[in-house]
Write a protein that holds these residues in place. Sequence first.
Motif, PDB file in Angstrom:
ATOM      1  N   SER A 150       0.799  -1.227   0.000  1.00 59.19           N
ATOM      2  CA  SER A 150       0.000   0.000   0.000  1.00 59.19           C
ATOM      3  C   SER A 150       0.833   1.279   0.000  1.00 59.19           C
ATOM      4  N   SER A 151       2.166   1.167  -0.063  1.00 58.34           N
ATOM      5  CA  SER A 151       2.994   2.380   0.005  1.00 58.34           C
ATOM      6  C   SER A 151       2.813   3.265  -1.228  1.00 58.34           C
ATOM      7  N   ALA A 152       2.503   2.677  -2.366  1.00 62.02           N
ATOM      8  CA  ALA A 152       2.039   3.401  -3.566  1.00 62.02           C
ATOM      9  C   ALA A 152       2.986   4.494  -4.038  1.00 62.02           C
ATOM     10  N   ARG A 153       4.286   4.255  -3.961  1.00 67.27           N
ATOM     11  CA  ARG A 153       5.213   5.270  -4.445  1.00 67.27           C
ATOM     12  C   ARG A 153       5.106   5.467  -5.962  1.00 67.27           C
ATOM     13  N   SER A 154       4.711   4.426  -6.675  1.00 66.81           N
ATOM     14  CA  SER A 154       4.608   4.543  -8.129  1.00 66.81           C
ATOM     15  C   SER A 154       3.490   5.491  -8.550  1.00 66.81           C
ATOM     16  N   ARG A 155       2.640   5.876  -7.614  1.00 66.69           N
ATOM     17  CA  ARG A 155       1.568   6.822  -7.952  1.00 66.69           C
ATOM     18  C   ARG A 155       2.147   8.128  -8.487  1.00 66.69           C
ATOM     19  N   GLY A 156       3.319   8.513  -7.986  1.00 60.80           N
ATOM     20  CA  GLY A 156       3.957   9.714  -8.488  1.00 60.80           C
ATOM     21  C   GLY A 156       4.314   9.597  -9.963  1.00 60.80           C
ATOM     22  N   PHE A 157       4.754   8.403 -10.385  1.00 59.00           N
ATOM     23  CA  PHE A 157       5.071   8.163 -11.801  1.00 59.00           C
ATOM     24  C   PHE A 157       3.799   8.254 -12.640  1.00 59.00           C
ATOM     25  N   LYS A 158       2.740   7.657 -12.150  1.00 55.72           N
ATOM     26  CA  LYS A 158       1.454   7.686 -12.855  1.00 55.72           C
ATOM     27  C   LYS A 158       0.973   9.119 -13.050  1.00 55.72           C
ATOM     28  N   PHE A 159       0.965   9.904 -11.978  1.00 63.62           N
ATOM     29  CA  PHE A 159       0.429  11.258 -12.053  1.00 63.62           C
ATOM     30  C   PHE A 159       1.310  12.160 -12.913  1.00 63.62           C
ATOM     31  N   ALA A 160       2.632  12.058 -12.741  1.00 64.72           N
ATOM     32  CA  ALA A 160       3.539  12.900 -13.526  1.00 64.72           C
ATOM     33  C   ALA A 160       3.484  12.528 -15.005  1.00 64.72           C
ATOM     34  N   LEU A 161       3.343  11.234 -15.304  1.00 65.44           N
ATOM     35  CA  LEU A 161       3.294  10.801 -16.700  1.00 65.44           C
ATOM     36  C   LEU A 161       1.981  11.225 -17.359  1.00 65.44           C
ATOM     37  N   LEU A 162       0.853  11.028 -16.672  1.00 69.59           N
ATOM     38  CA  LEU A 162      -0.437  11.418 -17.246  1.00 69.59           C
ATOM     39  C   LEU A 162      -0.480  12.913 -17.527  1.00 69.59           C
ATOM     40  N   SER A 163      -0.027  13.724 -16.591  1.00 69.68           N
ATOM     41  CA  SER A 163      -0.059  15.169 -16.803  1.00 69.68           C
ATOM     42  C   SER A 163       0.971  15.585 -17.849  1.00 69.68           C
ATOM     43  N   GLY A 164       2.126  14.913 -17.885  1.00 68.14           N
ATOM     44  CA  GLY A 164       3.125  15.215 -18.894  1.00 68.14           C
ATOM     45  C   GLY A 164       2.655  14.859 -20.294  1.00 68.14           C
ATOM     46  N   LEU A 165       1.996  13.717 -20.440  1.00 68.87           N
ATOM     47  CA  LEU A 165       1.451  13.332 -21.741  1.00 68.87           C
ATOM     48  C   LEU A 165       0.357  14.302 -22.185  1.00 68.87           C
ATOM     49  N   ALA A 166      -0.447  14.769 -21.239  1.00 73.12           N
ATOM     50  CA  ALA A 166      -1.487  15.745 -21.572  1.00 73.12           C
ATOM     51  C   ALA A 166      -0.862  17.047 -22.076  1.00 73.12           C
ATOM     52  N   ALA A 167       0.236  17.465 -21.434  1.00 74.44           N
ATOM     53  CA  ALA A 167       0.927  18.676 -21.890  1.00 74.44           C
ATOM     54  C   ALA A 167       1.452  18.484 -23.306  1.00 74.44           C
ATOM     55  N   TYR A 168       2.011  17.321 -23.571  1.00 72.14           N
ATOM     56  CA  TYR A 168       2.532  17.026 -24.912  1.00 72.14           C
ATOM     57  C   TYR A 168       1.408  17.019 -25.946  1.00 72.14           C
ATOM     58  N   LEU A 169       0.311  16.337 -25.659  1.00 70.75           N
ATOM     59  CA  LEU A 169      -0.787  16.221 -26.607  1.00 70.75           C
ATOM     60  C   LEU A 169      -1.471  17.560 -26.861  1.00 70.75           C
ATOM     61  N   GLY A 170      -1.527  18.384 -25.823  1.00 71.44           N
ATOM     62  CA  GLY A 170      -2.147  19.696 -25.969  1.00 71.44           C
ATOM     63  C   GLY A 170      -1.170  20.784 -26.352  1.00 71.44           C
ATOM     64  N   LYS A 171       0.119  20.425 -26.490  1.00 72.12           N
ATOM     65  CA  LYS A 171       1.175  21.382 -26.808  1.00 72.12           C
ATOM     66  C   LYS A 171       1.215  22.523 -25.783  1.00 72.12           C
ATOM     67  N   ALA A 172       1.053  22.147 -24.517  1.00 70.29           N
ATOM     68  CA  ALA A 172       1.111  23.121 -23.427  1.00 70.29           C
ATOM     69  C   ALA A 172       2.553  23.396 -23.056  1.00 70.29           C
ATOM     70  N   GLU A 173       2.790  24.550 -22.463  1.00 76.28           N
ATOM     71  CA  GLU A 173       4.135  24.946 -22.096  1.00 76.28           C
ATOM     72  C   GLU A 173       4.591  24.342 -20.770  1.00 76.28           C
ATOM     73  N   GLN A 174       3.636  24.014 -19.901  1.00 82.11           N
ATOM     74  CA  GLN A 174       4.035  23.568 -18.577  1.00 82.11           C
ATOM     75  C   GLN A 174       2.948  22.739 -17.909  1.00 82.11           C
ATOM     76  N   VAL A 175       3.386  21.967 -16.908  1.00 84.75           N
ATOM     77  CA  VAL A 175       2.489  21.270 -15.996  1.00 84.75           C
ATOM     78  C   VAL A 175       2.584  21.975 -14.649  1.00 84.75           C
ATOM     79  N   ILE A 176       1.465  22.373 -14.108  1.00 86.61           N
ATOM     80  CA  ILE A 176       1.441  23.036 -12.812  1.00 86.61           C
ATOM     81  C   ILE A 176       1.203  21.988 -11.730  1.00 86.61           C
ATOM     82  N   VAL A 177       2.139  21.839 -10.815  1.00 88.18           N
ATOM     83  CA  VAL A 177       2.006  20.907  -9.700  1.00 88.18           C
ATOM     84  C   VAL A 177       1.397  21.681  -8.534  1.00 88.18           C
TER      85      VAL A 177
END
Length: 463
Positions: free
Chosen positions: A211-238
């Motif tokens: 249940s430590s779920a450290r990989s959740r950070g990879f999931k969230f960063a990748l999903l938001s990063g892919l969205a930035a790429y697909l939308g041609k956005a300049e940045q991901v706001i954390v």
Amino acid sequence: MKNTEEEDGNMLPLLRVQVVERGTKADSGWTKCEIGKTLEFNSTALSSYFYADWEPMVFDALLLAAAVEYCDKVKRRPGLAWGREFHLHVPVHNPRHWSSESISAALHDALTFLTGDKWKITFYKRAASVDRPQQGLFNLPMAIKAVIPFSDGLDSRAVSALMEREYGDALVHVRLGTKSDDKPRNANGRPLPFASVPYKVKGKKGDFRESSARSRGFKFALLSGLAAYLGKAEQVIVPESGQGALGPTLVPVGQAYQDFRNHPAFTARMSRFLKALLNYDVRYEFPRLWNTKGETLREYVNAHPKSDEWRTTRSCWQDNRQSSVGGKRRQCGICAACMLRRMSIHAAGLKEEKETYIWESLAGPDFKKSAVKGYHHVTPRKQEYAIAGTLHLDHMARFRKDPLTQSAMNLSIFQLSKALNKPENEIKKNVERMLTQHETEWSNFKNSLGNLSFVAKWVGRKS
């Protein structure tokens, strides 16, 4: 199949996982992880990602994220140590590209740094290409400047509203949570692009042991990063504030590996991975890194004085089955996330209804008796969670002045300086300011509970 493997004199629990297409067997000695069964993709959610064009490599990246999540959940961490070893075999459309040195090195660096585990990820050719998902009616601004992860958390709601003042329609939300009524929609009620996580990781009862779920950070960063790429956005706001982003690395829990899920040192590694994979620069920005959650909430309320939306947010880590009273879902009020939430709401000068929490008040002298009547899950483990969460906030409040923590402080400043490309003296000033504010908020919150509260007893001293 072996469960452990010796590397350089160390024994790490080993799990070999092969992701396979539907109806395909895994190789001998490998745990089967089947697409469409264990890793299930939602066609509508996929369409919300591929609203403009179908890119098989992006689907492969989503599959990788799902496979990493499966590995992380299914293999329990050892009792007296932290790390595990994973050999993961993933089918992709272009294995030659995925296996290139630049992509492989950046991927393994990011995952190892994030999870504290050892990874060996290899890629092989898919037998069949994935069909393009049927597109729905999705509206996207013509010029996206930024994407922001969106969940039902307090920071997410507050920072999203604050950033909307600056970016307006050029800010796109990437849904990371699970509540269906919290998905961003347009004025006509239709789902927006990136409105939900496009896959689910499933298992039989008892499969998911960790249940430590450290990989959740990879999931969230990748999903938001892919969205930035697909939308041609300049940045991901954390949206994470300073205590949530830096606190878990400054004051780790017990002997656990530091939690970098919302830390710039991890997102910098994800930027390098996405650049190697997509040839696109994804920049992760932390607008509230040097502020406390209480300061962020206060600024949000000042900007939106008539909004009570913050009250509908949820911070609790506890499972829904363990957080209900009289058939109604509550937040526990005593885990680390709830304690930080309650302190932050107090710091912002706000109040919540007492029915928000199972532990409606923290001022009582006895932990068990302070739970609301009718709640029957007061266990020693819950008390351990509560003590750990309380001591985490208390240790963070003392961190800046404790001579024993100076090496950890210096390491953190170095990591942040390198990740943010800022001078160390500037980083130090900002970290110390945030910690000073946290110290003040924690002291005021403890004082509001009184010296007879079980919280005061746990921290072992008066303010």
